[in-house]
Each structure stands twice: as structure tokens, then as C-alpha cells.
Design an enzyme around this catalytic site. Structure first.
Site, PDB file in Angstrom:
ATOM      1  N   SER A 149       0.715  -1.166  -0.101  1.00 23.43           N
ATOM      2  CA  SER A 149      -0.060   0.050   0.056  1.00 23.43           C
ATOM      3  C   SER A 149       0.973   1.406   0.085  1.00 23.43           C
ATOM      4  O   SER A 149       1.833   1.127   0.355  1.00 23.43           O
ATOM      5  CB  SER A 149      -0.785   0.068   1.190  1.00 23.43           C
ATOM      6  OG  SER A 149      -0.324   0.177   2.407  1.00 23.43           O
ATOM      7  N   GLY A 151       2.341   2.831  -2.183  1.00 28.33           N
ATOM      8  CA  GLY A 151       3.470   2.896  -2.855  1.00 28.33           C
ATOM      9  C   GLY A 151       4.615   2.201  -2.598  1.00 28.33           C
ATOM     10  O   GLY A 151       5.782   2.087  -3.141  1.00 28.33           O
ATOM     11  N   GLU A 257      -8.532   3.189 -10.429  1.00 29.09           N
ATOM     12  CA  GLU A 257      -7.573   4.059 -10.932  1.00 29.09           C
ATOM     13  C   GLU A 257      -7.231   3.674 -12.474  1.00 29.09           C
ATOM     14  O   GLU A 257      -7.256   2.622 -12.853  1.00 29.09           O
ATOM     15  CB  GLU A 257      -6.286   3.878 -10.308  1.00 29.09           C
ATOM     16  CG  GLU A 257      -6.390   4.398  -8.798  1.00 29.09           C
ATOM     17  CD  GLU A 257      -4.846   4.216  -8.143  1.00 29.09           C
ATOM     18  OE1 GLU A 257      -4.173   5.032  -8.299  1.00 29.09           O
ATOM     19  OE2 GLU A 257      -4.913   3.521  -7.141  1.00 29.09           O
ATOM     20  N   GLU A 270      -5.477   0.063 -11.331  1.00 24.39           N
ATOM     21  CA  GLU A 270      -5.749  -0.457 -10.022  1.00 24.39           C
ATOM     22  C   GLU A 270      -6.854  -0.318  -9.619  1.00 24.39           C
ATOM     23  O   GLU A 270      -7.911   0.706 -10.058  1.00 24.39           O
ATOM     24  CB  GLU A 270      -4.550  -0.242  -8.960  1.00 24.39           C
ATOM     25  CG  GLU A 270      -3.294  -0.405  -9.474  1.00 24.39           C
ATOM     26  CD  GLU A 270      -2.204  -0.647  -8.177  1.00 24.39           C
ATOM     27  OE1 GLU A 270      -1.357  -1.244  -8.281  1.00 24.39           O
ATOM     28  OE2 GLU A 270      -2.559   0.265  -7.393  1.00 24.39           O
ATOM     29  N   ASP A 277      -7.362   7.276  -0.945  1.00 24.48           N
ATOM     30  CA  ASP A 277      -6.661   8.427  -0.165  1.00 24.48           C
ATOM     31  C   ASP A 277      -6.967   9.595  -1.094  1.00 24.48           C
ATOM     32  O   ASP A 277      -6.990  10.907  -0.662  1.00 24.48           O
ATOM     33  CB  ASP A 277      -5.123   7.932   0.011  1.00 24.48           C
ATOM     34  CG  ASP A 277      -4.433   7.635  -1.129  1.00 24.48           C
ATOM     35  OD1 ASP A 277      -5.032   7.458  -2.489  1.00 24.48           O
ATOM     36  OD2 ASP A 277      -3.245   7.132  -1.003  1.00 24.48           O
ATOM     37  N   THR A 278      -6.847   9.504  -2.402  1.00 27.51           N
ATOM     38  CA  THR A 278      -7.038  10.649  -3.231  1.00 27.51           C
ATOM     39  C   THR A 278      -8.145  11.313  -3.147  1.00 27.51           C
ATOM     40  O   THR A 278      -8.532  12.566  -3.539  1.00 27.51           O
ATOM     41  CB  THR A 278      -6.456  10.398  -4.832  1.00 27.51           C
ATOM     42  OG1 THR A 278      -7.919   9.532  -5.240  1.00 27.51           O
ATOM     43  CG2 THR A 278      -5.467   9.659  -5.066  1.00 27.51           C
ATOM     44  N   ARG A 357       2.347  10.295   6.217  1.00 22.42           N
ATOM     45  CA  ARG A 357       1.346  11.056   5.935  1.00 22.42           C
ATOM     46  C   ARG A 357       0.758  11.435   7.194  1.00 22.42           C
ATOM     47  O   ARG A 357       0.225  10.642   7.971  1.00 22.42           O
ATOM     48  CB  ARG A 357       0.322  10.718   5.070  1.00 22.42           C
ATOM     49  CG  ARG A 357      -0.691  11.761   4.448  1.00 22.42           C
ATOM     50  CD  ARG A 357      -1.189  11.116   3.093  1.00 22.42           C
ATOM     51  NE  ARG A 357      -1.952   9.773   3.327  1.00 22.42           N
ATOM     52  CZ  ARG A 357      -2.105   8.923   2.447  1.00 22.42           C
ATOM     53  NH1 ARG A 357      -1.493   9.184   1.443  1.00 22.42           N
ATOM     54  NH2 ARG A 357      -2.513   7.606   2.642  1.00 22.42           N
TER      55      ARG A 357
END
Length: 388
Positions: A149, A151, A257, A270, A277-278, A357
Site C-alpha cells: 500500500s 507505493g 484508477e 488498479e 486516499d486521493t 502522511r
């Protein structure tokens, strides 16, 4: 009132719990560490390793939830089938969670069974298999763990000399007990979007206005809505999203995505069977319902109105420059709170690591406003919030 068990209690889970509390639901937040963000607003909390299937069964037996909502990838997903057979609702479904938590399952479903356009790809369980796959695909190529997750473990391989690092980084970044990589053709795209897709128990599939995003190291840094996309490309993305979510079954929100290429069209990339999150940009009031409210209402089987874009929006993350086991402190919040069209969320994570984050700034503007200027404003405000 429904009893909801949340598996994984990060910042996305926290906003989901807030949405659930506002509609009078009861939530047990679970994670591998105490004090996780969603635990701070839930009715109860449980701490146990998500990959321990026996521990998961004990917690489910203890609480007997009506609904199980997975929020992370690294959980013992195969146990969800048994819970579903016992009459517990799994969100969006046990099938969906098992497929989407593993890049091999979802990629094969999309490309081989459903015929969606994807990047060319191979799998590798050994370094030799990675070398063979990279030679077949060509350079540059993208290497990712099958389960990860944010990245983690993802890299772009430009030459054969980069393969050893990509192998070690990919295996090291794998979550769970799956130690296998996917090697993808490097798609030369012009932009990438998240299409938040809402499937309902009774009702049509809904689509949010497309969200553009910028990633660094495979992790989201900023997002904006609505992303510019040609009408025919948007229709194609909606067709693909509808097809794959129908095949996976269940009700809830999905972050689907896509890569967009002016020359080659739309590529499926994906899919996440939960708030994305985006999609935190929807906390800026860009829509009549944000992604967490949409998810919760779809999960509960409540009817949903059409999704309406009310404003343009932008989000930018607040990252930690430090690593510490001490509770983080923040300064510069006043720079954001003084701005009429801006807001922020501090997630409440109890510890820090470099580039973790820790919060997000969201900004909105009128529908006919300048989205690029809004993005710049949002990033500038996020940069003024310091974690120390």
C-alpha cells in the site's frame, strides 16, 4: 443501529467512523497498534495483528458484528468468506476484498476475464524470473509487490542494472506473506485519475466527478477535482469501472484508477474496494456527499441521490520530516484556518516516520474557478504546516 467492525484504523477509517457515528452506528475499530486514528472516534477498539487469522476470528466471535469493513490490504482475507457464510456482511464482499487485496487476482480478472485494457505484465517469484520478465517487457518497466500500500516497494526500472535494487525493494515492501512481484510495461500516459465508483444494494452504480492526482514514490501527494478528461475517455473509464465492480460484487465505494493517454486512450490500473486516499479532496465540500458518507450509506443499503459536483477542490498532504516514537506536535495551523476556502485534517497518528502522511489540507473554489491556481494555493498552505 448496526454494529460495524473496521479492520484497519488509519486516516481513511477515521473519516468513515465519523460518518458512521453521525448516522447513529456502533463501530469497533481494529488495528495492529493502539491509538490508531479511527480508534480515537470509535465506540470500541481492538489491537491485534491483522494477518493473524485466529486472532481475527476471536475478535469477530467476541463482538459479533453485523458488518465487517476492511480498510487495509494486509489482513487474512480468506477468513472473510466464512464470516460472510455466517451471515455477516463483508464490505463490499468477501470476493471483492480477496481479489483486490492481491494485484495478481485483480489484474488477471481485469485483463484476462473482463478484457479491460491494461499495461502488459508478468509475475516473478524469483530474481531470475524478474530478469526474464523485464527482458520481455523492455525498459523502462515498473516493479511492484503483489500486496502493498501507499507505493511501498514500487520502483521504475530503467536499465538491467536497476533490477537487483528493484527486487530487494519490492520484496522488502511486500505486506503480508505473499513474496511475489508484478512487472508492468511502463505506460506513457498523459495523466492519471481516480474514478470513485459507488455500487448499491438496490440502485444504479454512481460515479463521482473524476479526481486527478500526483504521486511521488507511488504515494499520493496531491489530488484535485474535477480532473480534465475527454468525454469519450470518461465514458470508457465509467464502462470499465462498472464492469469490474459488477464482477467483484457488493455495495460500497471503490477507488478505480486509470492511466489516460491522448494517443492510446484509457488503461485500467488498479482498484481499491474502499474510500481512496486521493478522494480526501471530497472533504473540501466538492460534492453533495463526500466519499466516506457515500461509502457508509451504500454499506447500510440506504438510497443515494445522484452525485453532484458543487465546487472545484484540491488537497495536499502534510508529511513528517522526522521519525519519532513520541507524539508529534504541529505548528502553522493558523495559516490554514485563517483562509476562508481552506480546511485541514490532522490525522492523530501517535508516532512519526520520515515522509509519513500526518494530515491533509483541502481547499475549494467556485465551479468556474481556476483549478490550477487552487492547487497551488493548497500546496502552499500545506507546506506551512510543520510536524516536529
Amino acid at each position: 443501529m448496526k454494529k460495524i467492525m473496521l479492520l484497519g484504523s488509519g486516516e481513511l477509517g477515521k473519516e468513515f467512523v465519523i460518518a458512521a457515528q453521525r448516522l447513529g452506528q456502533y463501530v469497533i475499530a481494529c488495528d495492529a497498534y493502539a491509538g490508531a486514528p479511527a480508534m480515537q472516534v470509535a465506540d470500541e477498539a481492538e489491537v491485534f495483528p491483522m494477518l493473524d487469522g485466529d486472532a481475527l476470528e476471536r475478535v469477530v466471535e467476541k463482538h459479533r458484528p453485523d458488518i465487517i469493513v476492511p480498510e487495509i490490504e494486509a489482513i487474512r482475507t480468506e477468513r472473510l468468506y466464512a464470516f460472510e457464510q455466517e451471515g455477516i456482511q463483508v464490505v463490499p464482499s468477501a470476493r471483492a476484498v480477496n481479489f483486490t487485496m492481491n494485484r495478481k487476482a485483480i489484474r488477471d480478472l481485469a485483463a484476462k476475464e473482463l478484457g479491460l485494457k491494461t499495461a502488459k505484465y508478468f509475475y516473478a517469484k524469483t530474481f531470475d524470473e524478474l530478469k526474464e520478465a523485464a527482458a520481455e517487457i523492455g525498459y523502462p518497466c515498473v516493479v511492484k509487490p503483489l500486496m502493498s500500500s501507499s507505493g511501498k516497494g514500487q520502483s521504475v526500472v530503467k536499465t538491467p542494472d536497476d533490477l537487483q535494487h528493484a527486487w530487494e525493494y519490492g520484496i522488502g515492501g511486500s505486506r503480508g506473506d505473499i513474496k511475489e512481484l508484478i512487472i508492468e510495461e511502463f505506460v506513457r500516459f498523459d495523466s492519471e485519475i481516480t474514478l470513485l465508483t459507488v455500487t448499491q444494494k438496490d440502485g444504479p452504480t454512481l460515479f463521482c466527478p473524476p479526481i486527478g492526482h500526483v504521486q511521488k514514490g507511488g504515494d499520493y501527494r496531491e489530488s484535485f477535482q474535477p480532473a480534465h478528461i475527454a468525454p469519450d475517455h470518461l465514458r470508457e473509464a465509467e464502462r470499465m469501472a462498472d464492469k469490474v465492480t459488477r464482477a467483484l460484487t457488493g455495495a460500497g465505494i471503490w477507488g478505480v484508477e486509470f492511466f489516460l493517454s491522448h494517443e492510446n486512450g484509457v488503461y485500467f490500473s488498479e482498484l481499491s474496494p474502499r474510500p481512496h486516499d486521493t478522494g480526501m479532496v471530497t472533504l473540501a465540500g466538492t460534492q453533495n456527499l463526500n466519499e466516506f458518507e457515500l461509502h457508509l450509506r451504500a454499506v447500510l443499503g440506504l438510497p443515494l441521490p445522484p452525485v453532484q459536483q458543487l465546487r472545484i477542490g484540491a488537497s495536499a498532504v502534510i508529511l513528517s520530516p522526522i521519525a519519532s516514537q513520541e507524539p508529534p506536535r504541529y505548528r502553522g495551523l493558523e495559516h490554514v484556518t485563517a483562509v476562508a476556502n481552506a480546511d485541514l485534517r490532522i490525522f492523530g497518528k501517535p508516532t512519526t516516520r520520515v515522509n509519513r502522511r500526518m494530515g491533509v489540507v483541502v481547499c475549494n473554489g467556485p465551479l468556474d474557478g481556476d483549478l490550477d491556481a487552487l492547487r497551488d494555493e493548497c500546496k502552499a498552505l500545506a507546506a506551512k504546516v510543520e510536524v516536529y
